[in-house]
Design an enzyme around this catalytic site. Structure first.
Site, PDB file in Angstrom:
ATOM      1  CE  LYS A 110       2.926   0.897 -14.064  1.00 20.18           C
ATOM      2  NZ  LYS A 110       2.242  -0.422 -13.978  1.00 20.18           N
TER       3      LYS A 110
ATOM      4  CE1 TYR B 211       3.993  -1.779  -8.993  1.00 21.34           C
ATOM      5  CE2 TYR B 211       5.966  -1.720 -10.346  1.00 21.34           C
ATOM      6  CZ  TYR B 211       4.649  -1.348 -10.124  1.00 21.34           C
ATOM      7  OH  TYR B 211       4.000  -0.542 -11.033  1.00 21.34           O
TER       8      TYR B 211
ATOM      9  CB  THR C 209      -4.790  -3.439 -12.508  1.00 20.89           C
ATOM     10  OG1 THR C 209      -4.917  -2.838 -11.221  1.00 20.89           O
ATOM     11  CG2 THR C 209      -3.381  -3.974 -12.693  1.00 20.89           C
TER      12      THR C 209
ATOM     13  CG  ASN D 225      -0.537  -1.204 -16.287  1.00 21.20           C
ATOM     14  OD1 ASN D 225       0.639  -0.907 -16.148  1.00 21.20           O
ATOM     15  ND2 ASN D 225      -1.258  -1.734 -15.325  1.00 21.20           N
TER      16      ASN D 225
ATOM     17  CG  HIS E 110       2.614   3.270  -9.639  1.00 24.09           C
ATOM     18  ND1 HIS E 110       2.158   2.151  -8.993  1.00 24.09           N
ATOM     19  CD2 HIS E 110       2.909   4.165  -8.665  1.00 24.09           C
ATOM     20  CE1 HIS E 110       2.199   2.355  -7.677  1.00 24.09           C
ATOM     21  NE2 HIS E 110       2.654   3.576  -7.450  1.00 24.09           N
TER      22      HIS E 110
ATOM     23  CD  GLU F 229       3.615   3.494  -4.054  1.00 23.03           C
ATOM     24  OE1 GLU F 229       3.051   4.474  -4.594  1.00 23.03           O
ATOM     25  OE2 GLU F 229       3.151   2.336  -4.088  1.00 23.03           O
TER      26      GLU F 229
HETATM   27  P1  GTP Z   1       0.376  -0.075 -10.281  1.00 21.58           P
HETATM   28  O1  GTP Z   1      -0.245   1.288 -10.268  1.00 21.58           O
HETATM   29  O2  GTP Z   1       1.434  -0.252 -11.322  1.00 21.58           O
HETATM   30  O3  GTP Z   1       0.835  -0.474  -8.894  1.00 21.58           O
HETATM   31  O4  GTP Z   1      -0.802  -1.051 -10.709  1.00 21.58           O
HETATM   32  P2  GTP Z   1      -2.060  -1.508  -9.844  1.00 21.58           P
HETATM   33  O5  GTP Z   1      -1.973  -0.984  -8.443  1.00 21.58           O
HETATM   34  O6  GTP Z   1      -3.265  -1.177 -10.634  1.00 21.58           O
HETATM   35  O7  GTP Z   1      -1.872  -3.092  -9.831  1.00 21.58           O
HETATM   36  P3  GTP Z   1      -0.900  -3.958  -8.889  1.00 21.58           P
HETATM   37  O8  GTP Z   1      -0.200  -3.098  -7.899  1.00 21.58           O
HETATM   38  O9  GTP Z   1      -1.691  -5.105  -8.400  1.00 21.58           O
HETATM   39  O10 GTP Z   1       0.154  -4.506  -9.952  1.00 21.58           O
HETATM   40  C1  GTP Z   1       1.279  -3.745 -10.307  1.00 21.58           C
HETATM   41  C2  GTP Z   1       1.553  -3.916 -11.780  1.00 21.58           C
HETATM   42  O11 GTP Z   1       1.897  -5.278 -12.042  1.00 21.58           O
HETATM   43  C3  GTP Z   1       0.353  -3.650 -12.690  1.00 21.58           C
HETATM   44  O12 GTP Z   1       0.163  -2.292 -12.994  1.00 21.58           O
HETATM   45  C4  GTP Z   1       0.738  -4.443 -13.918  1.00 21.58           C
HETATM   46  O13 GTP Z   1       1.677  -3.720 -14.731  1.00 21.58           O
HETATM   47  C5  GTP Z   1       1.424  -5.645 -13.320  1.00 21.58           C
HETATM   48  N1  GTP Z   1       0.474  -6.745 -13.157  1.00 21.58           N
HETATM   49  C6  GTP Z   1      -0.492  -6.863 -12.211  1.00 21.58           C
HETATM   50  N2  GTP Z   1      -1.183  -8.010 -12.371  1.00 21.58           N
HETATM   51  C7  GTP Z   1      -0.640  -8.609 -13.454  1.00 21.58           C
HETATM   52  C8  GTP Z   1      -0.909  -9.840 -14.130  1.00 21.58           C
HETATM   53  O14 GTP Z   1      -1.803 -10.582 -13.769  1.00 21.58           O
HETATM   54  N3  GTP Z   1      -0.117 -10.115 -15.213  1.00 21.58           N
HETATM   55  C9  GTP Z   1       0.880  -9.285 -15.622  1.00 21.58           C
HETATM   56  N4  GTP Z   1       1.601  -9.632 -16.700  1.00 21.58           N
HETATM   57  N5  GTP Z   1       1.152  -8.133 -15.022  1.00 21.58           N
HETATM   58  C10 GTP Z   1       0.415  -7.807 -13.947  1.00 21.58           C
HETATM   59 MG    MG Z   2      -0.285  -1.136  -7.307  1.00 23.70          MG
END
Ligand code: GTP
Ligand code: MG
Length: 148
Positions: free
Chosen positions: A9, A49, A91, A112, A115, A126
């Protein structure tokens, strides 16, 4: 041979973590079959997303991901999707184990670092979204020493 979409990222690029993240996937035994640095548009990131549209953090997530270029990659190997997720860690970095990418380098869920696809089906989507031009077919001569 499973494939996963891994993306450093914008914060990971800014903080100079690209090489470290690539080294982890190489070292684990995965094969790199696509790689590019790209400053994605909000429209493109909204497609990536799409499943999260409607979440309260969605607008902030798109802004974050559009702050700068990302490193888009496809890695191939045994159980690439699940193992990629384990290597990433939870996450929310608050719950990411030390030794994982997020557990070693991140503090906040909104920063974080990296991805990883969460299912084989989403990985395929993707990869098609980020690499419409396709991936590179090649063999690593050591692959039979990594998995049978
Ligand atoms: P990705 O690998 O980035 O897809 O992350 P993930 O699969 O572990 O989590 P998810 O797909 O549910 O969410 C995508 C991204 O949204 C996360 O990696 C975070 O950067 C962001 N995100 C998810 N939940 C939260 C939240 O509760 N608050 C905030 N600020 N960001 C969030
Ligand atoms: Mg995800």
């Amino acid at each position: 041979k499973e494939r996963t979409y891994i993306m450093v990222k914008p914060d990971g690029v800014q903080r100079g973590l690209v090489g470290n993240i690539i080294a982890r996937f190489e070292g684990r035994g995965f094969k790199l079959i696509a790689l590019k640095l790209v400053h994605a548009t909000p429209e493109h990131l909204e497609k990536h997303y799409a499943d999260l549209k409607g979440k309260p953090f969605f607008p902030g997530l798109i802004k974050y991901m559009a702050l700068g270029p990302v490193v888009a990659m496809v890695w191939e190997g045994l159980d690439a999707v699940k193992t990629g997720r384990v290597m990433l860690g939870a996450t929310n970095p608050l719950a990411s184990a030390p030794g994982t990418i997020r557990g070693d380098f991140a503090l906040a869920v909104g920063r974080n670092i990296c991805h990883g696809s969460d299912s084989v089906e989403n990985a395929e989507k993707e990869i098609a979204l980020w690499f419409p031009e396709g991936v590179v077919q090649h063999e690593l001569t050591l692959s039979t020493w990594v998995f049978e």
